[in-house]
Design an enzyme around this catalytic site. Structure first.
Site, PDB file in Angstrom:
ATOM      1  N   ASP A 147      50.002  51.679  45.979  1.00  0.00           N
ATOM      2  CA  ASP A 147      49.434  50.691  46.891  1.00  0.00           C
ATOM      3  C   ASP A 147      49.987  50.852  48.290  1.00  0.00           C
ATOM      4  OD1 ASP A 147      51.955  49.868  45.972  1.00  0.00           O
ATOM      5  OD2 ASP A 147      51.547  47.792  46.500  1.00  0.00           O
ATOM      6  N   ARG A 165      57.008  49.765  50.452  1.00  0.00           N
ATOM      7  CA  ARG A 165      57.544  48.524  49.887  1.00  0.00           C
ATOM      8  C   ARG A 165      57.465  48.472  48.369  1.00  0.00           C
ATOM      9  NH1 ARG A 165      54.058  44.029  51.612  1.00  0.00           N
ATOM     10  NH2 ARG A 165      53.034  44.375  49.604  1.00  0.00           N
ATOM     11  N   GLU A 166      56.364  48.961  47.787  1.00  0.00           N
ATOM     12  CA  GLU A 166      56.173  48.841  46.333  1.00  0.00           C
ATOM     13  C   GLU A 166      56.010  50.195  45.647  1.00  0.00           C
ATOM     14  OE1 GLU A 166      53.449  45.615  45.059  1.00  0.00           O
ATOM     15  OE2 GLU A 166      53.314  45.163  47.193  1.00  0.00           O
ATOM     16  N   ASP A 203      43.754  48.293  43.347  1.00  0.00           N
ATOM     17  CA  ASP A 203      43.558  49.058  44.575  1.00  0.00           C
ATOM     18  C   ASP A 203      42.715  50.301  44.327  1.00  0.00           C
ATOM     19  OD1 ASP A 203      45.998  47.384  44.709  1.00  0.00           O
ATOM     20  OD2 ASP A 203      46.153  48.158  46.743  1.00  0.00           O
ATOM     21  N   TRP A 212      41.516  44.213  38.218  1.00  0.00           N
ATOM     22  CA  TRP A 212      42.611  45.186  38.111  1.00  0.00           C
ATOM     23  C   TRP A 212      42.487  45.948  36.781  1.00  0.00           C
ATOM     24  CZ3 TRP A 212      42.530  41.613  41.644  1.00  0.00           C
ATOM     25  CH2 TRP A 212      43.273  41.759  42.815  1.00  0.00           C
ATOM     26  N   GLU A 242      47.564  46.447  55.053  1.00  0.00           N
ATOM     27  CA  GLU A 242      47.503  45.551  53.894  1.00  0.00           C
ATOM     28  C   GLU A 242      46.824  44.243  54.270  1.00  0.00           C
ATOM     29  OE1 GLU A 242      50.562  43.450  50.702  1.00  0.00           O
ATOM     30  OE2 GLU A 242      51.309  44.078  52.663  1.00  0.00           O
ATOM     31  N   HIS A 289      48.006  50.456  53.319  1.00  0.00           N
ATOM     32  CA  HIS A 289      47.383  50.084  52.050  1.00  0.00           C
ATOM     33  C   HIS A 289      45.922  50.538  52.126  1.00  0.00           C
ATOM     34  CE1 HIS A 289      50.645  47.506  50.630  1.00  0.00           C
ATOM     35  NE2 HIS A 289      49.902  47.095  49.607  1.00  0.00           N
TER      36      HIS A 289
END
Length: 817
Positions: free
Chosen positions: A390, A394-395, A402, A466, A703, A721
């Protein structure tokens, strides 16, 4: 045959990795090491600003070096190294790096599958004694991962396994395999972590450690930890490599260090040329995606263990250094601790990505639209790193929501079938026993534990939209590449997911209906709808975020939209399942899924769509999805579309759609007779809009639409993102006009978007038959269309109210408008 006779036969060959567990004889080996520290953080800790209270060098641990001797006989014909690790590794033979990959073996659902790399190392082997060397770091196995930055999510100790297969001219083979004769020691890193960064001490390098003649008497024996081969899988997809280099565009000297602008947000690291150092000198490199409005340093990525800082400790003199076992998301780097002023030639941005073949091209007469496309392509490159992440800072999680939104756009820009097939293998491996498809993959044991202990959105394991990636991603890949294998290998997981949805529909009611006395007919309707439980809904719908603190705002879209979004995706997934079953020759399944899809649509319409085509919650995204997934009866569709247009005009022709609905927005408007509204949305420059980001200096997709405010104030959020970059697929199909009509572009329509405010556009995509290219240019009366149609593609040109069949090859067509 040519004038001189028959040409020689064409010849080709291929090799495979180790396909069966019986091909393995090696032992997994652990270097002597301290266990990785177990750091457990929650989303609540992240929101409240919690985190470690000690510096990285006190919590993190160094990568290890491993070394093993083997002998090669005379007459070597070829040598293949098969290697992998619980961790990330770099392998060497006699000091020569094996291959050009980095961060191998990549991210995997390690409990179920670990990718094994195979290298041709023939040229590095010498007759007599040889040395195999490996540097081994925590990586995705024991390092810090995800939003919370928690460590050791798969394990606390790194280990590795390798086999060298030496084949000789006489047909004999020797195998040099990892085992107890290998030895290990602490490497020259103080620590290395994918998120935190790397601290490397040049003074501690044991020179010659990966070559013969080195004294390893002070090294410790490795520990053999078993011969578990069940999870080993030959690597598929494309390796992670250094794919591009970007030069420094400017350097600004500040009291806190030299701020370097590379002009482009990337995922990767920097290579630094040091022209004069003293022993023990510390050079620190920090990374960020943006500066503050006044040009000062600003860290836009906040959170636990998101340091994104690399440290080089010099040995003295001139040197060059690039980190080995980390990467960052950044456009700007701040360097301090240098002896001499930094000049552009001293620092280079190294772009790290899975090395996908780039197949797409898009260009128009408008520079802003071109920049939007470039932003999408850069976000795709920065986030297609081992798994479809993503964000690269950060992640770095393989969020299914996504990629299901973006897969169409992704398939235009690059050959993504092998890459996404590998991710789907991980997604299927992570599927829960009850059929739930997790919201991201790979999913660690910590992720499962954290969800079970959380409340609210943090507790979500599977979610509408998702989890439906298990249908949407394989089907889109089939549509673009025409290979039914991607449907076959994911079919069981898809059917288990739709069966889970059916059971939940029967078992659960939405919270608002739990205490109501429902008629038997209404209970029958509700029993068809997967509309209960906690979902993300149309995540990050702009209007739901306004005038609320973020920790409250993010829950609004789930609360308002989940009950409606979930059954809409249920119906769409059932329809895809029916189509997939039909392709695979499973006619009974196809009939069953199609009937169930119709029943869900009818139940949805009965429960939620009124006579005027309206829905219970008037948000653009719900209307978009209802139209895209045919949830509204045919007679009411014009009314539903009209309401959508009203909602758009009331927002000043600005979008108000979330993660799930944005990819369908412009198509829904075009397909329902509102092309002019779609055009106005595309060219909107107010926030939220795609061109607002372009006008405010974006070089990737953000994002959040408001990551940079109109006055230049920067929010601490990701600027990379790709999800809302799904519009790029619409640009290829509706602007350039390349539309596949059947799987793999066997049939295609060329439909130039001459009414979208452009004078010209050009683009191409890769198809299984070759490159399909379109270029068009218009004036007040005519449009001239140039096409290259690969043999095997049956294409038609639709423009100016006419349709003509296109022959394979290159041709030019002038059509009156």
């Amino acid at each position: 045959m040519h004038a001189g006779g028959w040409t020689p036969w064409a010849e080709a060959s291929f090799e495979t990795g180790l396909l069966d567990s019986g091909d393995w004889v090696a032992s997994w080996v652990e270097p002597q090491q301290q266990d990785a520290s177990i750091e457990r953080w929650s989303i609540r800790d992240w929101i409240s600003g919690g985190g470690p209270d000690s510096p990285p060098e006190q919590r993190l641990r160094p990568p290890q070096l491993l070394r093993q001797s083997f002998v090669a006989r005379a007459g070597l014909e070829r040598a293949r190294l098969h290697a992998t690790a619980r961790g990330v590794y770099s392998a060497f033979i006699n000091g020569v790096r094996a291959g050009d990959q980095t961060l191998a073996p990549g991210s995997d659902a390690y409990e179920q599958r670990i990718s094994v790399q195979t290298y041709d190392v023939t040229d590095a082997i010498e007759e007599g004694e040889n040395i195999f060397g490996m540097a081994l770091a925590d990586g995705w196995w024991a390092g810090r991962l995800g939003l919370t930055g928690s460590s050791a999510q798969f394990g606390t100790r790194t280990s590795a396994i390798w086999q060298l297969h030496l084949t000789y001219e006489d047909g004999t083979t020797d195998i040099a395999a990892s085992g107890g004769e290998a030895c290990s020691t602490v490497g020259p890193w103080v620590y290395s972590d994918l998120f935190v960064g790397e601290c490397f001490d040049r003074r501690a390098v044991p020179h010659g450690w990966d070559r013969g003649g080195f004294d390893d008497s002070g090294w410790e024996p490795v520990i053999e930890v078993g011969r578990d081969y069940d999870a080993l899988r030959p690597f598929s997809g494309e390796p992670i490599r250094r794919v591009l280099e970007v030069r420094a565009q400017s350097i600004v000297e500040t009291p806190a260090g030299s701020i370097v602008d590379f002009g482009q947000v990337i995922a990767g690291r920097v290579r630094l040329l040091l022209r004069d150092t003293t022993p023990g000198q510390r050079v620190v490199i920090e990374h960020t995606e943006t500066l503050a409005a006044d040009g000062s340093w600003f860290d836009n990525i906040v959170g636990i263990n998101k340091d994104q800082t690399d440290i080089f400790v010099a040995a003295g003199g001139a040197d060059e250094w690039e980190p080995e076992f980390t990467f960052h998301g950044f456009r700007f780097a701040r360097v301090r601790g240098l002896s001499l002023p930094l000049v552009p030639g001293d620092i280079t941005g190294i772009v790290i990505a899975s090395d996908l073949e780039q197949t797409g091209f898009f260009e128009t007469s408008d520079p802003r639209l071109n920049r939007l496309h470039e932003n999408v392509a850069w976000s795709q490159r920065g986030n297609f790193l081992s798994v479809p992440m993503d964000c690269p800072q950060r992640e770095r999680a393989g969020w299914a929501g996504d990629i299901q939104a973006f897969v169409g756009a992704a398939s235009n820009n690059a050959l993504v079938l092998p890459f996404l097939s590998r991710w789907l293998e991980n997604l299927c491996a992570d599927q829960l026993p009850d059929g739930r498809i997790p919201i991201f993959s790979p999913r660690s044991p910590f992720d499962a534990e954290a969800a079970s202990n959380a409340q609210g959105v943090g507790s979500i394991v599977a979610s509408a939209g998702w989890s439906d990636a298990i249908a949407i991603v394989p089907w889109t890949l089939y549509e673009r590449y025409g290979d039914p294998h991607v449907l076959e290998v994911n079919y069981e997981s898809l059917t288990r997911w739709v069966e889970y949805q059916r059971r939940e529909a029967v078992r659960s009611l939405p919270d608002a209906l739990e205490k109501e006395s429902l008629s038997e007919d209404r209970r029958d309707v509700q029993a068809l709808l997967y509309n209960a439980g906690l979902h993300f809904g149309d995540w990050l719908t702009p209007s739901t975020l306004e005038n609320r603190p973020m920790h409250e705002a993010v829950g609004m879209a789930p609360a308002l939209t989940s009950e409606f979004v979930a059954p809409m995706f249920q119906a769409n997934t059932l329809t895809i399942a029916a189509r997939a079953a039909r392709v695979l020759g499973r006619d009974a399944d196809a009939k069953d899924f199609a009937e169930r899809a119709s029943a869900v649509r009818a139940a949805f319409a009965a429960e939620y769509v009124d006579a005027l085509g309206d829905l219970p919650v008037r948000l653009q995204g719900l209307y978009v999805l209802a139209l895209a997934f045919e949830m509204v009866p045919e007679v009411a569709r014009p009314l539903t579309a009209a309401r959508l247009v009203q909602l758009i005009t009331e927002r000043g022709y600005r979008l108000d759609t979330g993660f799930l609905s944005t990819p369908y927005l412009l198509d829904v408007l075009c397909d329902n007779g509102h092309r002019e509204v779609a055009r106005r949305l595309l060219w909107q420059s107010g926030m939220p809009s795609w061109l607002y980001e372009v006008d405010h200096g974006a070089t990737t997709i953000w994002e959040s639409w408001d990551a940079i405010a109109p006055d230049g104030e920067v929010r601490a959020t990701s600027l990379n993102h790709y999800a809302s970059g799904a519009v790029d697929d619409w640009l290829y199909r509706r602007i350039v006009g390349i539309r596949p009509l059947s799987p793999g572009y066997q049939t295609a329509a060329i439909e130039p978007g001459t009414d979208m405010g452009l004078d010209r556009a050009s683009g191409h995509v890769g198809t299984p038959f070759g490159r399909l290219r379109v270029e068009w240019q218009r004036d007040a009366e005519d449009v001239v269309v140039e096409v290259d149609i690969p043999h095997g593609v049956a294409a038609v040109l639709r423009v100016g109210g006419t349709e003509r069949v296109l022959d394979p090859g290159s041709s030019v067509h002038t059509v009156s408008l």
